[in-house]
Design an enzyme around this catalytic site. Structure first.
Site, PDB file in Angstrom:
ATOM      1  N   ASN A 112       0.820  -1.204   0.000  1.00  0.00           N
ATOM      2  CA  ASN A 112       0.000   0.000   0.000  1.00  0.00           C
ATOM      3  C   ASN A 112       0.858   1.260   0.000  1.00  0.00           C
ATOM      4  O   ASN A 112       1.924   1.300   0.601  1.00  0.00           O
ATOM      5  CB  ASN A 112      -0.944  -0.010   1.200  1.00  0.00           C
ATOM      6  CG  ASN A 112      -1.906  -1.183   1.137  1.00  0.00           C
ATOM      7  OD1 ASN A 112      -2.043  -1.800   0.086  1.00  0.00           O
ATOM      8  ND2 ASN A 112      -2.557  -1.493   2.231  1.00  0.00           N
ATOM      9  N   HIS A 131       5.918  -0.949  -2.584  1.00  0.00           N
ATOM     10  CA  HIS A 131       5.620  -0.136  -3.764  1.00  0.00           C
ATOM     11  C   HIS A 131       5.779   1.356  -3.475  1.00  0.00           C
ATOM     12  O   HIS A 131       5.128   2.184  -4.092  1.00  0.00           O
ATOM     13  CB  HIS A 131       4.204  -0.448  -4.272  1.00  0.00           C
ATOM     14  CG  HIS A 131       4.067  -1.842  -4.813  1.00  0.00           C
ATOM     15  ND1 HIS A 131       2.868  -2.476  -5.015  1.00  0.00           N
ATOM     16  CD2 HIS A 131       5.017  -2.732  -5.202  1.00  0.00           C
ATOM     17  CE1 HIS A 131       3.081  -3.696  -5.494  1.00  0.00           C
ATOM     18  NE2 HIS A 131       4.372  -3.873  -5.608  1.00  0.00           N
ATOM     19  N   THR A 274     -11.586 -12.495  -1.125  1.00  0.00           N
ATOM     20  CA  THR A 274     -11.553 -13.330  -2.325  1.00  0.00           C
ATOM     21  C   THR A 274     -10.431 -14.358  -2.206  1.00  0.00           C
ATOM     22  O   THR A 274      -9.289 -13.980  -1.921  1.00  0.00           O
ATOM     23  CB  THR A 274     -11.264 -12.451  -3.562  1.00  0.00           C
ATOM     24  OG1 THR A 274     -11.975 -11.219  -3.422  1.00  0.00           O
ATOM     25  CG2 THR A 274     -11.664 -13.125  -4.847  1.00  0.00           C
TER      26      THR A 274
HETATM   27  P1  OAD Z   1      -6.075  -5.745  -5.238  1.00  0.00           P
HETATM   28  O1  OAD Z   1      -7.176  -4.787  -5.508  1.00  0.00           O
HETATM   29  O2  OAD Z   1      -5.498  -6.459  -6.408  1.00  0.00           O
HETATM   30  O3  OAD Z   1      -6.562  -6.861  -4.193  1.00  0.00           O
HETATM   31  C1  OAD Z   1      -7.225  -6.488  -3.006  1.00  0.00           C
HETATM   32  C2  OAD Z   1      -7.772  -7.747  -2.358  1.00  0.00           C
HETATM   33  O4  OAD Z   1      -8.331  -7.402  -1.103  1.00  0.00           O
HETATM   34  C3  OAD Z   1      -8.862  -8.426  -3.171  1.00  0.00           C
HETATM   35  O5  OAD Z   1      -8.661  -9.821  -3.108  1.00  0.00           O
HETATM   36  C4  OAD Z   1     -10.157  -8.042  -2.429  1.00  0.00           C
HETATM   37  O6  OAD Z   1     -11.155  -9.040  -2.521  1.00  0.00           O
HETATM   38  C5  OAD Z   1      -9.659  -7.920  -1.016  1.00  0.00           C
HETATM   39  N1  OAD Z   1     -10.413  -6.986  -0.176  1.00  0.00           N
HETATM   40  C6  OAD Z   1     -10.895  -5.766  -0.441  1.00  0.00           C
HETATM   41  N2  OAD Z   1     -11.478  -5.196   0.631  1.00  0.00           N
HETATM   42  C7  OAD Z   1     -11.375  -6.113   1.628  1.00  0.00           C
HETATM   43  C8  OAD Z   1     -11.779  -6.151   3.008  1.00  0.00           C
HETATM   44  N3  OAD Z   1     -12.403  -5.117   3.585  1.00  0.00           N
HETATM   45  N4  OAD Z   1     -11.512  -7.265   3.703  1.00  0.00           N
HETATM   46  C9  OAD Z   1     -10.875  -8.324   3.161  1.00  0.00           C
HETATM   47  N5  OAD Z   1     -10.454  -8.344   1.878  1.00  0.00           N
HETATM   48  C10 OAD Z   1     -10.700  -7.262   1.126  1.00  0.00           C
HETATM   49  O7  OAD Z   1      -4.961  -4.942  -4.442  1.00  0.00           O
HETATM   50  P2  OAD Z   1      -3.444  -5.357  -4.174  1.00  0.00           P
HETATM   51  O8  OAD Z   1      -3.296  -6.840  -4.134  1.00  0.00           O
HETATM   52  O9  OAD Z   1      -2.976  -4.573  -3.031  1.00  0.00           O
HETATM   53  O10 OAD Z   1       0.501  -1.399  -7.413  1.00  0.00           O
HETATM   54  O11 OAD Z   1      -2.736  -4.830  -5.500  1.00  0.00           O
HETATM   55  C11 OAD Z   1      -1.347  -4.983  -5.662  1.00  0.00           C
HETATM   56  C12 OAD Z   1      -0.765  -3.838  -6.451  1.00  0.00           C
HETATM   57  O12 OAD Z   1      -1.480  -3.701  -7.671  1.00  0.00           O
HETATM   58  C13 OAD Z   1      -0.894  -2.488  -5.795  1.00  0.00           C
HETATM   59  O13 OAD Z   1       0.117  -2.227  -4.862  1.00  0.00           O
HETATM   60  C14 OAD Z   1      -0.850  -1.542  -6.951  1.00  0.00           C
HETATM   61  C15 OAD Z   1      -1.671  -2.301  -7.954  1.00  0.00           C
HETATM   62  O14 OAD Z   1      -1.359  -2.087  -9.266  1.00  0.00           O
HETATM   63  C16 OAD Z   1       0.928  -0.178  -7.801  1.00  0.00           C
HETATM   64  O15 OAD Z   1       0.247   0.786  -7.732  1.00  0.00           O
HETATM   65  C17 OAD Z   1       2.309  -0.116  -8.294  1.00  0.00           C
END
Ligand code: OAD
Length: 312
Positions: A112, A131, A274
């Site tokens: 994050n 990141h 998920t």
């Molecule tokens: P994602 O949006 O890919 O994944 C977020 C995950 O958290 C998903 O599986 C959702 O289902 C889950 N989620 C959302 N809200 C939730 C909650 N309240 N409780 C439990 N689970 C929840 O985000 P990241 O994996 O962080 O990079 O994405 C990785 C990277 O992709 C980021 O750092 C960003 C992006 O491109 C850059 O900006 C360079």
């Protein structure tokens, strides 16, 4: 990744929490959604589902360094939507702080960029911002670095922040006699020329513009901070006795590879809405992460109550 047979249930997770001394917590955007910050890939609410108007072939291009160099306005058109909120933090951030208070937090590897772990009181030495973050920003031209909040107002107004140091030197140059101009030589160096009129090839001259201030977020196409690989491989890999992955889809390498490169004997827990299919965890706790960590703490007899109230 084959499961460790001895860990299956919620109570196994609680026992692991109680017994472990060096926990790696790997987090993603899901731990901040309860604060109103969108994640990236959730179907209808994620940032990437809301970028059609930008006309990109892939919404991830908003964080692509080559696209940014071509046209920074694309990133800055959405940057205001992902700027850190004031001083709030979620119960899940509070949970990470609680692990720190109990002397159990080895490292929080966070993808994050919202810097919210700091709001909860997680110490900088316990966090690797894989990141980068909005905490600082750097001029793409002269590499002048400023505190991130110095450009927050411009970002909020949807402007492209420019480098004050570049601007000062351009203005100082303009005040010099005969308006000193700079010529870019073929090898990319800048050469000072005293008199624009001397040039037989006016097209070689550039109208000087200040560099753009880019928040120190790791864009696609940029290297992760050295600390990420170094700490993981040379320090944490040997010490860790539990891995908890929370709120990430594990779609972005190299962070997505972390669970796979840790020794098999270290139990791994996955907490998210998920499930992921491309890597196997020992215990999957699917649901809202704030609810899941609160329940784990309740069963462990740990008091998370005072962390539940977001602080403004
Ligand atoms: P994602 O949006 O890919 O994944 C977020 C995950 O958290 C998903 O599986 C959702 O289902 C889950 N989620 C959302 N809200 C939730 C909650 N309240 N409780 C439990 N689970 C929840 O985000 P990241 O994996 O962080 O990079 O994405 C990785 C990277 O992709 C980021 O750092 C960003 C992006 O491109 C850059 O900006 C360079």
């Amino acid at each position: 990744r084959p499961k460790l047979p001895e860990y299956n249930t919620v109570d196994d997770a609680v026992r692991l929490l109680r017994e472990s001394k060096n926990i790696i917590v790997l987090t993603g955007a899901g731990i901040s959604t309860s604060l109103g910050i969108p994640d990236f890939r959730s179907k209808d609410t994620g940032l990437y589902s809301k970028l059609e108007h930008l006309g990109l072939s892939d919404p991830q291009e908003v964080f692509d360094i080559h696209v940014f160099r071509e046209d920074p306005s694309i990133f800055f058109s959405i940057a205001k939507d992902i700027l850190p909120t004031e001083k709030k933090y979620s119960p899940t951030h509070g949970f990470i702080k609680l692990l720190q208070d109990k002397g159990k937090l080895l490292t929080n590897y966070t993808q994050n960029i919202d810097n919210i772990e700091a709001n909860a009181g997680v110490l900088p030495e316990k966090i690797v911002q894989c990141h980068g973050s909005f905490a600082t920003a750097t001029c793409v031209k002269c590499k002048h670095r400023v505190s991130g909040d110095a450009i927050f107002d411009e970002i909020k107004e949807g402007k492209i922040p420019e480098c004050s140091l570049c601007r000062q030197s351009i203005e100082a140059d303009a005040l010099k006699p005969q308006g000193l101009k700079r010529k870019r030589s073929s090898n990319g160096d800048h050469k000072d020329r005293k008199n624009f009129e001397d040039s037989s090839d006016e097209e070689d001259y550039e109208i000087p513009t200040p560099g753009v201030m880019k928040p120190d977020i790791t864009f696609f196409g940029e290297d992760l901070p050295d600390e990420f690989g170094h700490r993981l491989v040379h320090h944490d890999r040997e010490l860790a006795d539990l891995v908890i992955v929370i709120g990430t889809s594990l779609k972005v390498a190299p962070v997505a590879e972390v669970p796979g490169i840790l020794p098999r004997k270290i139990p791994q827990i996955y907490i998210s809405r998920t499930p992921v299919s491309h890597t196997g965890f020992d215990i999957d706790l699917l649901g809202d992460c704030d609810v899941v960590v609160s329940e784990l703490c309740r069963r462990a007899g740990w008091n998370l109550d005072h962390h539940m109230i977001p602080v403004n």
